[in-house]
Design a protein around this motif. Structure first.
Motif, PDB file in Angstrom:
ATOM      1  N   HIS A 196      13.631   1.466   8.234  1.00  0.00           N
ATOM      2  CA  HIS A 196      13.746   0.731   7.281  1.00  0.00           C
ATOM      3  C   HIS A 196      14.788   0.209   6.465  1.00  0.00           C
ATOM      4  CE1 HIS A 196       9.305   1.400   7.134  1.00  0.00           C
ATOM      5  NE2 HIS A 196       9.292   2.379   6.957  1.00  0.00           N
TER       6      HIS A 196
ATOM      7  N   VAL B 231       8.853   8.480   2.155  1.00  0.00           N
ATOM      8  CA  VAL B 231       8.732   6.558   2.306  1.00  0.00           C
ATOM      9  C   VAL B 231       7.742   7.566   4.002  1.00  0.00           C
ATOM     10  CG1 VAL B 231      10.285   5.675   4.429  1.00  0.00           C
ATOM     11  CG2 VAL B 231      11.285   5.735   1.974  1.00  0.00           C
ATOM     12  N   ARG B 232       8.819   8.128   4.073  1.00  0.00           N
ATOM     13  CA  ARG B 232       7.475   8.962   5.764  1.00  0.00           C
ATOM     14  C   ARG B 232       5.373   8.842   5.509  1.00  0.00           C
ATOM     15  NH1 ARG B 232      11.591  13.441   6.564  1.00  0.00           N
ATOM     16  NH2 ARG B 232      13.187  12.391   8.259  1.00  0.00           N
ATOM     17  N   ALA B 233       5.460   8.975   4.071  1.00  0.00           N
ATOM     18  CA  ALA B 233       3.570   8.699   3.507  1.00  0.00           C
ATOM     19  C   ALA B 233       3.480   7.624   3.193  1.00  0.00           C
ATOM     20  CB  ALA B 233       4.240   9.724   2.170  1.00  0.00           C
ATOM     21  N   GLY B 234       4.582   6.737   3.449  1.00  0.00           N
ATOM     22  CA  GLY B 234       3.985   5.826   3.380  1.00  0.00           C
ATOM     23  C   GLY B 234       4.103   4.879   2.163  1.00  0.00           C
ATOM     24  N   ASN B 235       5.024   5.706   1.274  1.00  0.00           N
ATOM     25  CA  ASN B 235       4.553   4.600  -0.271  1.00  0.00           C
ATOM     26  C   ASN B 235       5.162   3.320  -0.721  1.00  0.00           C
ATOM     27  OD1 ASN B 235       6.146   4.174  -2.443  1.00  0.00           O
ATOM     28  ND2 ASN B 235       5.047   5.610  -3.258  1.00  0.00           N
ATOM     29  N   VAL B 236       4.747   2.269  -0.760  1.00  0.00           N
ATOM     30  CA  VAL B 236       5.158   1.111  -0.531  1.00  0.00           C
ATOM     31  C   VAL B 236       6.145   1.124  -2.152  1.00  0.00           C
ATOM     32  CG1 VAL B 236       4.493  -1.335  -0.670  1.00  0.00           C
ATOM     33  CG2 VAL B 236       2.741   0.115  -0.559  1.00  0.00           C
TER      34      VAL B 236
ATOM     35  N   VAL C  31       9.541   2.669   0.265  1.00  0.00           N
ATOM     36  CA  VAL C  31       9.816   1.732   1.459  1.00  0.00           C
ATOM     37  C   VAL C  31      10.595  -0.199   1.053  1.00  0.00           C
ATOM     38  CG1 VAL C  31       9.066  -0.318   3.090  1.00  0.00           C
ATOM     39  CG2 VAL C  31       8.307   2.753   2.801  1.00  0.00           C
TER      40      VAL C  31
END
Length: 409
Positions: free
Chosen positions: A352, A306-311, A314
């Protein structure tokens, strides 16, 4: 002669560490201590006015508490036109408390004073499925090393509090059919630890102690609070009228095994179908991400994605928030809490997960129940459990009747 230290027998009764007692020790000192535990120093005259007791009675009780180092003179004398009056304050450094928060995959232990101030702490990756004796042996070693590092002895331990990631019969402190804890069912945790640490041991579900810690340190003025842990599993701690509600057998708040109607094909590790935990917990989310070809062994890996921005991560976390919010909406309508606190590893996803929870609660609950409802993340974070474990012990050992028994000998 030195002042005696308050110590515990291997049961849960506070006793005096030396045979001699001050001649003025009387029942009722515990209630006086409760007044002074609010952090405000008070003179004899103020305590006489507050309690309606005779000055001689108040003096006897203060002397008894001083004898056991549970109170001490405050730094500065108070002047009121005559002779300076001595004020007395609670001595939070009189003893230490050992607290342990054991999760499914990791552990945190801490040494605190009687005011929950953390003196020393340690964390470790510690799978609970190792079994009770290896896990508790590590606990004893960790506590022993922390005490030695700070020149503390076992005689200074007021008590030990432990949180376990499964159902616990609070009256006995024994786990009952914990689904993720093989070998722990019925294990005598208080007796096993108490015989090795020489202090009484209180055990509860990990979510209950987190609720205690969050309420104590976060919003002690709130009467009705719900703490939701979203980690490897999902659980709920309930504070009602500023007291932890455990239910008849200690099983209150097990929302992780409430059935979600949209998950009829999902099998939970408890053996039932459609449990919330099987759909929205950290371990469930990790499983869904692994099935999609991503590397995720547990809750922490989900948060890293989530922190790495994985859609995809999230999206799953936000949907998990909605599923949890759906269950909590019914609880809001039923219990009408003032505050819902979300903690555990998955809560570190922040807005989120909170957005999903809020979205459903505010749309599915009655307007009156949500009018002043606050939904927020834990303020203590990973420390909620050890602080709550300390609170559980402190409230037990400093209860007025327990203090009175100690002073009466």
């Amino acid at each position: 002669m030195g002042r005696p230290a308050l110590t515990f027998a291997k049961g849960s009764v506070l006793t005096a560490g030396m045979s001699s007692e001050p001649s003025g020790a009387v029942y009722g000192a515990g209630a006086l201590l409760s007044i002074l535990r609010d952090g405000q120093a008070r003179t004899r005259a103020e305590l006489v006015q507050m309690t309606g007791l005779a000055r001689s009675t108040v003096s006897q009780r203060l002397d008894a508490l001083m004898h056991h180092r549970l109170i001490m003179p405050a730094g500065d004398a108070i002047f009121s036109g005559g002779r300076p009056a001595t004020a007395f304050a609670f001595n939070s450094g009189a003893r230490v408390v050992l607290g342990a928060d054991l999760g499914a995959t990791h552990a945190r232990v801490a040494v605190t004073d009687l005011g929950t101030e953390i003196i020393a702490e340690r964390t470790a990756d510690l799978p609970i499925d190792r079994g009770p004796e290896p896990t508790l042996s590590w606990l004893v070693e960790a506590f022993t090393e922390l005490l030695a590092t700070h020149d503390l002895t076992s005689d200074q331990i007021a008590g030990v509090g432990v949180g376990l990631p499964g159902p616990v019969e609070h009256s006995s402190g024994r786990p009952v059919n914990p689904p993720i804890m093989p070998g722990w069912d019925g294990f005598p945790v208080p007796e096993w630890l108490g015989s090795r640490l020489g202090a009484p041991v209180l055990v509860d579900n990990d979510v209950n102690i987190m609720a205690l810690g969050e309420h104590w340190a976060g919003q002690p003025e709130v009467d009705h609070l719900i703490f939701v842990k979203i980690g490897t599993g999902i659980g709920c701690g309930i504070v009602s009228e500023r007291r932890l509600h455990r239910g008849a057998q200690g099983a209150a708040g097990d929302i992780g095994h409430i059935r979600v109607t949209t998950a009829d094909d999902v099998v939970c590790r408890c053996g039932n179908i459609g449990c919330l935990e099987a759909l929205a917990s950290g371990s469930a989310l990790a499983g869904q991400l692994r099935a999609a070809g991503l590397r995720a062994e547990g809750s922490r890996d989900v948060i890293e994605l989530v922190r790495a921005g994985n859609v995809q991560a999230v999206r799953l976390v936000r949907q998990a928030g909605r599923e949890i919010g759906d269950v909590l909406a019914s609880i809001v309508n039923f219990f009408n809490p003032a505050v819902i606190v979300v903690g555990g590893d998955v809560s570190e996803a922040g807005e989120h997960v909170l957005a999903g929870v809020r979205e459903v609660i505010y749309s599915r609950s009655l307007p009156l129940a949500t009018h002043d409802l606050s939904i927020r993340s834990s303020r203590l974070g990973d420390r909620a459990g050890v602080v709550g474990a300390a609170v559980m012990v402190i409230e037990h050992v400093l209860a007025p009747h327990t203090v009175d028994r100690a002073i009466a000998g």
